[in-house]
Scaffold this motif. Structure first.
Motif, PDB file in Angstrom:
ATOM      1  N   ARG A  83       0.839  -1.197   0.000  1.00 38.57           N
ATOM      2  CA  ARG A  83       0.000   0.000   0.000  1.00 38.57           C
ATOM      3  C   ARG A  83       0.874   1.247   0.000  1.00 38.57           C
ATOM      4  O   ARG A  83       0.635   2.196  -0.748  1.00 38.57           O
ATOM      5  CB  ARG A  83      -0.901   0.004   1.241  1.00 38.57           C
ATOM      6  CG  ARG A  83      -1.975   1.050   1.213  1.00 38.57           C
ATOM      7  CD  ARG A  83      -2.639   1.218   2.579  1.00 38.57           C
ATOM      8  NE  ARG A  83      -1.955   2.236   3.352  1.00 38.57           N
ATOM      9  CZ  ARG A  83      -1.552   2.101   4.602  1.00 38.57           C
ATOM     10  NH1 ARG A  83      -1.756   0.985   5.250  1.00 38.57           N
ATOM     11  NH2 ARG A  83      -0.938   3.081   5.218  1.00 38.57           N
TER      12      ARG A  83
ATOM     13  N   ARG B 138      -6.369  -5.075  -4.450  1.00 42.87           N
ATOM     14  CA  ARG B 138      -7.404  -5.524  -3.524  1.00 42.87           C
ATOM     15  C   ARG B 138      -8.483  -4.456  -3.322  1.00 42.87           C
ATOM     16  O   ARG B 138      -8.197  -3.248  -3.352  1.00 42.87           O
ATOM     17  CB  ARG B 138      -6.803  -5.949  -2.186  1.00 42.87           C
ATOM     18  CG  ARG B 138      -6.202  -4.811  -1.384  1.00 42.87           C
ATOM     19  CD  ARG B 138      -5.470  -5.329  -0.158  1.00 42.87           C
ATOM     20  NE  ARG B 138      -6.300  -6.196   0.645  1.00 42.87           N
ATOM     21  CZ  ARG B 138      -6.397  -6.157   1.972  1.00 42.87           C
ATOM     22  NH1 ARG B 138      -5.692  -5.266   2.665  1.00 42.87           N
ATOM     23  NH2 ARG B 138      -7.163  -6.982   2.632  1.00 42.87           N
ATOM     24  N   ALA B 139      -9.703  -4.902  -3.101  1.00 41.77           N
ATOM     25  CA  ALA B 139     -10.839  -3.990  -2.961  1.00 41.77           C
ATOM     26  C   ALA B 139     -10.721  -3.129  -1.711  1.00 41.77           C
ATOM     27  O   ALA B 139     -11.348  -2.072  -1.620  1.00 41.77           O
ATOM     28  CB  ALA B 139     -12.139  -4.785  -2.927  1.00 41.77           C
ATOM     29  N   GLU B 140      -9.898  -3.567  -0.756  1.00 41.96           N
ATOM     30  CA  GLU B 140      -9.751  -2.810   0.493  1.00 41.96           C
ATOM     31  C   GLU B 140      -8.904  -1.559   0.295  1.00 41.96           C
ATOM     32  O   GLU B 140      -8.773  -0.747   1.213  1.00 41.96           O
ATOM     33  CB  GLU B 140      -9.130  -3.698   1.569  1.00 41.96           C
ATOM     34  CG  GLU B 140     -10.060  -4.789   2.103  1.00 41.96           C
ATOM     35  CD  GLU B 140     -10.175  -5.988   1.166  1.00 41.96           C
ATOM     36  OE1 GLU B 140      -9.524  -5.968   0.087  1.00 41.96           O
ATOM     37  OE2 GLU B 140     -10.910  -6.928   1.481  1.00 41.96           O
ATOM     38  N   TYR B 141      -8.311  -1.397  -0.870  1.00 36.34           N
ATOM     39  CA  TYR B 141      -7.527  -0.191  -1.172  1.00 36.34           C
ATOM     40  C   TYR B 141      -8.208   0.641  -2.265  1.00 36.34           C
ATOM     41  O   TYR B 141      -7.566   1.012  -3.247  1.00 36.34           O
ATOM     42  CB  TYR B 141      -6.117  -0.573  -1.646  1.00 36.34           C
ATOM     43  CG  TYR B 141      -5.208  -1.240  -0.624  1.00 36.34           C
ATOM     44  CD1 TYR B 141      -5.472  -1.198   0.740  1.00 36.34           C
ATOM     45  CD2 TYR B 141      -4.043  -1.886  -1.031  1.00 36.34           C
ATOM     46  CE1 TYR B 141      -4.631  -1.804   1.664  1.00 36.34           C
ATOM     47  CE2 TYR B 141      -3.186  -2.490  -0.109  1.00 36.34           C
ATOM     48  CZ  TYR B 141      -3.493  -2.454   1.228  1.00 36.34           C
ATOM     49  OH  TYR B 141      -2.644  -3.056   2.141  1.00 36.34           O
ATOM     50  N   PRO B 142      -9.494   0.963  -2.113  1.00 32.71           N
ATOM     51  CA  PRO B 142     -10.189   1.663  -3.214  1.00 32.71           C
ATOM     52  C   PRO B 142      -9.556   3.018  -3.527  1.00 32.71           C
ATOM     53  O   PRO B 142      -9.572   3.475  -4.662  1.00 32.71           O
ATOM     54  CB  PRO B 142     -11.619   1.830  -2.689  1.00 32.71           C
ATOM     55  CG  PRO B 142     -11.494   1.758  -1.207  1.00 32.71           C
ATOM     56  CD  PRO B 142     -10.376   0.803  -0.939  1.00 32.71           C
ATOM     57  N   TYR B 143      -8.970   3.630  -2.502  1.00 28.08           N
ATOM     58  CA  TYR B 143      -8.370   4.968  -2.668  1.00 28.08           C
ATOM     59  C   TYR B 143      -7.083   4.919  -3.495  1.00 28.08           C
ATOM     60  O   TYR B 143      -6.545   5.965  -3.853  1.00 28.08           O
ATOM     61  CB  TYR B 143      -8.093   5.590  -1.288  1.00 28.08           C
ATOM     62  CG  TYR B 143      -7.516   4.600  -0.286  1.00 28.08           C
ATOM     63  CD1 TYR B 143      -6.165   4.368  -0.204  1.00 28.08           C
ATOM     64  CD2 TYR B 143      -8.369   3.860   0.553  1.00 28.08           C
ATOM     65  CE1 TYR B 143      -5.646   3.438   0.688  1.00 28.08           C
ATOM     66  CE2 TYR B 143      -7.857   2.919   1.443  1.00 28.08           C
ATOM     67  CZ  TYR B 143      -6.499   2.719   1.507  1.00 28.08           C
ATOM     68  OH  TYR B 143      -5.991   1.785   2.380  1.00 28.08           O
TER      69      TYR B 143
ATOM     70  N   SER C 109      -9.837  -4.968 -10.205  1.00 23.40           N
ATOM     71  CA  SER C 109     -10.182  -4.897  -8.788  1.00 23.40           C
ATOM     72  C   SER C 109     -10.411  -6.275  -8.186  1.00 23.40           C
ATOM     73  O   SER C 109     -10.996  -7.153  -8.820  1.00 23.40           O
ATOM     74  CB  SER C 109     -11.452  -4.068  -8.615  1.00 23.40           C
ATOM     75  OG  SER C 109     -11.874  -4.113  -7.261  1.00 23.40           O
ATOM     76  N   GLY C 110      -9.964  -6.436  -6.965  1.00 19.46           N
ATOM     77  CA  GLY C 110     -10.327  -7.608  -6.183  1.00 19.46           C
ATOM     78  C   GLY C 110     -11.718  -7.402  -5.604  1.00 19.46           C
ATOM     79  O   GLY C 110     -12.339  -6.355  -5.811  1.00 19.46           O
TER      80      GLY C 110
ATOM     81  N   GLY D 292     -12.440  -8.605  -2.185  1.00 25.91           N
ATOM     82  CA  GLY D 292     -12.441  -8.874  -0.758  1.00 25.91           C
ATOM     83  C   GLY D 292     -12.331 -10.356  -0.493  1.00 25.91           C
ATOM     84  O   GLY D 292     -13.283 -10.988  -0.032  1.00 25.91           O
TER      85      GLY D 292
END
Lengths: 419, 162
Positions: free
Chosen positions: A93, A124-129, A164-165, A167
């Motif tokens: 990240r 990963r979807a948890e890093y949309p930003y 994109s992932g 999750g």
């Protein structure tokens, strides 16, 4: 302790998407050097650097590339594994948010070396930003001629796309990741065939971790010999460590391979907060749990040592003595029971049974035979699971059982009748 | 049963067309779609989307239920994802989660009566160096305490959704 910043070389030093600032610090010089060499020479340089994968498995990068280079195919792919789901690691990240242009440069070099024209970043979807940052970096590289058609007049074309992932931790496993890019459930494939032979859309595919790729331009500009001079003979170069948990100073730090775990905790991390050191989980969520007497070790990829230490993805999670070790292990085993993809039986059923047995022991209803069952089950999972998730998921529990044996035994002896 | 508006159906069909052009980026398209449909793919939505994309409903369901970003049940406007993985856990994630649930008067997995928040546990969101952390939709909040998170929830109630 002074950091040695190779992968982190530009992070915090430049506007992440400014090609101008990137180039002022030597950005794209690695790519230029690569394009002036033949693809085979590039791979030879990477092989000579002895760099190994930073995602956890530690496979030699040059060999992986060489395998794909040797394959005949109408299309090959470079996939960047940015599905950083391992608990206690978030180095990728930091790398992607601070220096995305280096990632584009690295993937382009990889493409040139193996003969691939398409690159994909599975984020990963948890890093949309991070999507806007990476998108901007791709556009900036394209506009300045470092990505796209006929890069720097070399005749070599390379594009990078973002995927994109959704999750799912298992999608960090390379074959599950491929399935996910193809629009399917992220369930691991049988190996072999390896992705280098039959990968994305059944084409030869290089899959490298973000951190691995970030080292590539530096190897080409600094040379393999320089890179090999850093780190240890087993593991050349540096490693990013995610210092987290009960530490006075947390964060992402880069040190040569071989750095002492004790120094990371007490010097870099400025010691334990909220109590004394109880345990360290090393490598990430699937890493071993060590006790306070086991931290005098140098960290490198294959350091087996007396305590079964594995570097994994470089997570260093420190746990103070206000915690109960069984509670920590339970938390970790819940993670694997949640994240098993369910395709193979040893992992799908095994993760749940490990958790069930552990909870039985933790609640004081356990028997000595439960410990034997735990160990036998763990062995089956390690041997028979389809992918790394199932194979490594017993590690935290089994290592804790060994390194905190007293705690387990005292619960068993203290609260339940001895058969 | 909820009826999708004509406008929403049109939007879903437009997104489906984007997917059908290349048959790639299924995830991206579905994540976009979900934002239009109460953060979920319920039976009705699945039917519409599956028709529009030319993917059997069973296969859509199979896919949706694999990935944690999707839900088959209606969720709130803001999804609060509370990380429960070990690096957050050892830094007080349980207390933060309790604070969120008490303050919103829900249990994990539930949606508030006003439809504003859904509270979920999730696994590692990659903010380990500043745990405990949560995400509210795409925003991250770190170094949380039970008090600090209440202030953030107030902000969402008053400022973001007055």
């Amino acid at each position: 302790m002074e950091e040695v910043r190779i992968a982190l070389r530009n992070v915090g030093e430049i506007d992440p998407v400014s090609v101008e600032e990137f180039r002022a610090r030597g950005g794209f010089e690695g790519l230029k050097r690569a394009l002036s060499m033949g693809p085979k020479e590039v791979i030879d340089e990477i092989i000579a650097s002895k760099i190994r994968g930073r995602g956890g498995a530690g496979f030699p990068v040059g060999l992986k590339w060489d395998m794909v280079r040797g394959m005949e195919a109408d299309q090959k792919y470079i996939v960047c594994n940015a599905d950083e789901g391992e608990p206690a690691t978030n180095k990728d990240r930091i790398l992607m948010s601070g220096d995305p242009l280096s990632l584009m440069e690295s993937m382009t070099i990889a493409g040139y070396a193996v003969g691939a024209t398409k690159g994909l970043i599975y984020l990963r979807a948890e890093y949309p930003y991070l999507f806007p940052v990476l998108r901007e970096a791709i556009e900036a590289a394209e506009q300045s001629g470092f990505l796209g058609r006929d890069i720097l007049g070399s005749g070599f074309d390379f594009s990078v796309a973002l995927v994109s992932g959704g999750g799912a931790y298992v999608c960090g496993e390379e074959t599950a990741l491929i399935e996910s890019i193809e629009g399917k459930r992220g369930e691991s494939r049988f190996k072999p065939p390896y992705p280098g032979a039959i990968g994305l859309y059944d084409r030869p595919t290089v899959i490298n971790n973000v951190e691995t790729l970030m080292n590539i331009p530096a190897i080409l500009t600094g040379g393999a010999e320089w890179f090999r001079s850093i780190g240890t003979s087993d593991s050349s170069g540096t490693k990013l460590f995610t210092l987290c948990g009960n530490l006075n100073r947390r964060g992402i730090f880069e040190f040569p391979m071989g750095v002492s775990l004790r120094d990371l905790i007490f010097d870099v991390g400025e010691g334990v907060c909220g109590g004394e050191l109880l345990a360290v989980q090393l490598g990430g969520g699937s890493g071993p749990i060590l006790n306070a007497d086991q931290i005098d070790v140098g960290l490198e990829i294959d350091h087996m040592g007396p305590h079964g230490i594995a570097l994994g993805a470089g997570g260093v999670m420190v746990i103070n003595d206000s915690h109960d070790i069984l509670d920590i292990v339970e938390n970790t085993m819940e993670f694997f029971a949640d994240e098993s993809c369910g395709k193979c039986t040893p992992c799908r059923e095994g993760t749940i049974q490990l958790l069930r047995l552990l909870r039985k022991i933790k609640s004081g209803r356990g028997r000595v035979s439960d410990l034997e069952n735990l160990e036998e089950l763990a062995e089956v999972m390690t041997m028979a699971s389809l992918c790394g998730l199932g194979q490594s998921s017993p590690i935290p529990l089994i290592s804790a059982l060994k390194n905190f044996n007293e705690e387990f035994v005292s619960i068993l002896e203290g609260r339940c009748a001895p058969w | 049963m909820r009826q999708l508006s004509r406008e929403t159906i049109d939007q879903l069909q437009r997104l489906a067309a984007v997917y059908k052009e290349t048959n790639e980026r299924l995830m991206e398209v579905l994540l976009e779609m979900q934002k239009l449909t109460d953060n979920c793919f319920d039976r009705e939505t699945l039917g519409v989307v599956s028709d529009a994309m030319g993917i059997p409903e069973s296969k859509m369901y199979d896919y949706i239920t694999f990935y944690s970003r999707f839900s088959t049940e209606k969720r709130g406007k803001y999804i609060i994802r509370m990380c429960k993985s070990a690096p957050c856990h050892v830094c007080g994630a349980r207390e933060v989660a309790r604070s969120i649930c008490d303050y919103l008067e829900v249990e994990p997995g539930d949606t508030t009566d006003d439809g504003l928040f859904t509270v979920e546990f999730c696994e590692c969101i990659g903010l380990c160096e500043s745990s405990p952390s949560v995400m509210i939709n795409d925003e991250t909040y770190s170094d949380l305490t039970p008090d600090k998170i209440r202030g953030i929830l107030d902000y969402y109630r008053k400022e973001v959704s007055p």
